[in-house]
Design an enzyme around this catalytic site. Sequence first.
Site, short mmCIF file in Angstrom:
data_model
loop_
_atom_site.label_atom_id
_atom_site.label_comp_id
_atom_site.label_asym_id
_atom_site.label_seq_id
_atom_site.Cartn_x
_atom_site.Cartn_y
_atom_site.Cartn_z
N PRO A 197 -8.55 7.03 6.42
CA PRO A 197 -7.24 6.27 6.04
C PRO A 197 -6.82 6.37 4.50
O PRO A 197 -8.16 6.16 3.68
CB PRO A 197 -7.55 4.91 6.22
CG PRO A 197 -8.97 4.78 6.41
CD PRO A 197 -9.53 6.18 6.65
N THR A 198 -5.72 6.05 4.10
CA THR A 198 -5.29 5.90 2.56
C THR A 198 -5.97 4.39 2.31
O THR A 198 -6.49 3.72 2.94
CB THR A 198 -3.69 5.89 2.58
OG1 THR A 198 -3.58 6.14 1.35
CG2 THR A 198 -2.99 5.18 3.32
N ASN A 199 -5.25 3.94 1.14
CA ASN A 199 -5.65 2.55 0.70
C ASN A 199 -5.20 1.41 1.58
O ASN A 199 -4.02 1.45 1.97
CB ASN A 199 -5.14 2.44 -0.87
CG ASN A 199 -5.68 2.99 -1.94
OD1 ASN A 199 -6.34 4.22 -1.55
ND2 ASN A 199 -5.98 2.55 -2.97
N HIS B 244 -9.84 -4.50 -4.16
CA HIS B 244 -8.88 -3.51 -4.50
C HIS B 244 -7.58 -4.15 -5.00
O HIS B 244 -7.52 -5.53 -5.26
CB HIS B 244 -8.58 -2.73 -3.15
CG HIS B 244 -9.74 -1.96 -2.62
ND1 HIS B 244 -10.32 -2.29 -1.55
CD2 HIS B 244 -9.89 -0.78 -3.25
CE1 HIS B 244 -11.40 -1.22 -1.51
NE2 HIS B 244 -11.19 -0.34 -2.34
N GLY C 180 -18.70 -3.47 12.67
CA GLY C 180 -18.26 -4.04 11.71
C GLY C 180 -17.01 -4.83 11.82
O GLY C 180 -16.13 -4.82 10.99
N GLY D 170 -15.24 -7.31 9.35
CA GLY D 170 -14.48 -6.81 8.17
C GLY D 170 -12.78 -6.79 8.46
O GLY D 170 -12.66 -7.12 9.32
N VAL E 116 -11.15 -4.22 8.69
CA VAL E 116 -10.66 -3.19 9.66
C VAL E 116 -11.13 -3.48 10.94
O VAL E 116 -10.30 -3.32 11.91
CB VAL E 116 -10.99 -1.78 8.90
CG1 VAL E 116 -10.83 -0.56 9.98
CG2 VAL E 116 -10.62 -1.20 7.69
N LYS F 151 -19.24 8.76 2.28
CA LYS F 151 -18.27 8.93 3.32
C LYS F 151 -18.18 10.59 3.82
O LYS F 151 -17.96 10.85 5.01
CB LYS F 151 -16.89 8.28 2.85
CG LYS F 151 -16.84 6.81 2.84
CD LYS F 151 -17.16 6.50 4.50
CE LYS F 151 -17.23 4.90 4.50
NZ LYS F 151 -17.52 4.72 5.92
N SER G 170 -12.49 7.28 4.18
CA SER G 170 -11.51 7.04 3.09
C SER G 170 -10.70 8.16 2.40
O SER G 170 -11.35 9.07 2.28
CB SER G 170 -12.19 6.14 1.79
OG SER G 170 -11.51 6.18 0.73
N SER G 171 -9.48 7.79 1.95
CA SER G 171 -8.95 9.14 1.15
C SER G 171 -9.67 9.64 -0.09
O SER G 171 -9.01 10.62 -0.72
CB SER G 171 -7.42 8.65 0.90
OG SER G 171 -7.35 7.66 0.17
N CYS G 172 -10.56 8.81 -0.68
CA CYS G 172 -11.19 9.18 -1.99
C CYS G 172 -12.14 10.15 -1.55
O CYS G 172 -12.95 10.77 -2.65
CB CYS G 172 -11.97 7.80 -2.55
SG CYS G 172 -13.50 7.37 -1.68
N TYR H 192 -19.28 6.18 -3.35
CA TYR H 192 -18.74 5.89 -1.97
C TYR H 192 -18.17 7.13 -1.26
O TYR H 192 -18.41 7.33 -0.09
CB TYR H 192 -17.67 4.79 -2.12
CG TYR H 192 -17.01 4.44 -0.93
CD1 TYR H 192 -17.47 3.55 -0.16
CD2 TYR H 192 -15.65 4.71 -0.69
CE1 TYR H 192 -16.89 3.02 1.10
CE2 TYR H 192 -15.09 4.43 0.48
CZ TYR H 192 -15.72 3.45 1.33
OH TYR H 192 -14.97 3.13 2.40
N ASP I 284 -8.02 3.67 -14.82
CA ASP I 284 -6.73 4.05 -14.01
C ASP I 284 -7.20 4.67 -12.77
O ASP I 284 -6.62 4.42 -11.80
CB ASP I 284 -6.03 4.97 -14.82
CG ASP I 284 -4.78 4.55 -15.50
OD1 ASP I 284 -4.36 3.22 -15.14
OD2 ASP I 284 -4.06 5.09 -16.41
P1 GDP Z 1 -8.54 3.13 -5.99
O1 GDP Z 1 -7.60 3.51 -5.39
O2 GDP Z 1 -9.89 3.71 -5.75
O3 GDP Z 1 -8.72 3.32 -7.87
O4 GDP Z 1 -8.84 1.56 -6.09
P2 GDP Z 1 -8.18 0.19 -6.47
O5 GDP Z 1 -7.62 -0.38 -5.54
O6 GDP Z 1 -9.25 -0.75 -7.13
O7 GDP Z 1 -7.16 0.38 -7.84
C1 GDP Z 1 -5.86 1.10 -7.67
C2 GDP Z 1 -5.35 1.00 -9.02
O8 GDP Z 1 -4.82 -0.02 -9.50
C3 GDP Z 1 -5.95 1.67 -10.36
O9 GDP Z 1 -5.27 2.49 -11.31
C4 GDP Z 1 -6.49 0.23 -11.03
O10 GDP Z 1 -6.78 0.29 -12.35
C5 GDP Z 1 -4.89 -0.47 -10.80
N1 GDP Z 1 -4.92 -1.90 -10.84
C6 GDP Z 1 -4.06 -2.87 -11.63
N2 GDP Z 1 -4.44 -4.13 -11.35
C7 GDP Z 1 -5.69 -4.14 -10.56
C8 GDP Z 1 -6.33 -5.06 -10.21
O11 GDP Z 1 -6.39 -6.28 -10.53
N3 GDP Z 1 -7.63 -4.93 -9.69
C9 GDP Z 1 -7.64 -3.64 -9.04
N4 GDP Z 1 -8.84 -3.37 -8.32
N5 GDP Z 1 -7.10 -2.69 -9.40
C10 GDP Z 1 -5.96 -2.86 -10.16
#
Ligand code: GDP
Length: 314
Positions: free
Chosen positions: A162-164, A178, A9, A12, A14, A139, A106-108, A135, A268
């Site tokens: 990893p975290t986000n 994201h 990969g 990508g 990472v 993982k 992933s942290s999820c 997902y 959210d």
């Molecule tokens: P998560 O960490 O798996 O929930 O992934 P995301 O990075 O997609 O979303 C993180 C948080 O950011 C969530 O609460 C979303 O609702 C919020 N968020 C706010 N604006 C945005 C946007 O424009 N795109 C995404 N992906 N998330 C958003």
Amino acid sequence: MKKRLFIAGHTGMVGASLLREVVRTGSYLPVLATRRELDLRDASAVKLFMEEQRPDVVIFAAAKVGGILSNSTFPADFLYDNLVLATNIVQASFQTGVQRLLFLGSSCIYPKFAPQPIPEDALLSGALEETNEAYAIAKIAGLKLCAAYRKQHGVLFHSAMPTNLYGEGDNYHPDHSHVIPGLLHRFHAAKEGGLPEVAIWGSGTPCREFLYVDDLASACLHLLTLKNPPDWINVGYGSDVSILDLAKAVARTVGYEGRIVLDSDKPDGTPKKLLDSSLLRATGWSPKVPLEEGLGRAYEAYKTARASGQLRAV
Ligand code: GDP
């Protein structure tokens, strides 16, 4: 002789960062295959490639990833593709005598209501967040597969969670990305178009921890030097931020001065997701890139990619 490292990969976000770090440090001879050269979802092609290339070490940085909306809309794709990638690469690595494999998750993978900051042993202690369950299940399966091969066959297959992540090479699709690339893109467009307000998804109250992708790359190479790493280990920045505060930081980065409003029809997701990375810190690694600096770097990379027609938005 340098060891041969297959970065599965490497195109990508990472994988590309890992490749930059390997080249910068000269630590391994990189073994690479583009998507056109090798379909990682094809088990026999993966095995053939590994037989020919004979890597000593593998980093598994290939995944089908997406933001909260993409994950909840295409659960079959996220579960199937990520399961197949994991089984193909782990099995082919084992069959071709790879000595060490680092699987990236992933942290999820942790339960929605895990204790915060989330320690490694929170795994499988409760129900997952529904928006990214598919997902996460793939993982978790990959992580457990590595641990099982390690236990049964004595190979050093281990995982990092990893975290986000964010940074150069991110995906900027308006719906599928994201939050950080999504907001960078939206605030940039609002600034260019002179729009009076920008909507962010959800309530703005969820908190997320963010790690610049180059910090993950350095953590991965560090983990590969550990003699007896845990089966899986958290890789986080150490603090989190609310989505509203993140949006304000993105607005500052971009130079947008309009209003920020909430689009409460959007989900959210999990309320808080902060990893406990003390286990990794105790091994001598720490992150280098604070959020404001990382946002600046990501924004520069975004503008460069846009200007050259290389922006990823899939
Ligand atoms: P998560 O960490 O798996 O929930 O992934 P995301 O990075 O997609 O979303 C993180 C948080 O950011 C969530 O609460 C979303 O609702 C919020 N968020 C706010 N604006 C945005 C946007 O424009 N795109 C995404 N992906 N998330 C958003």
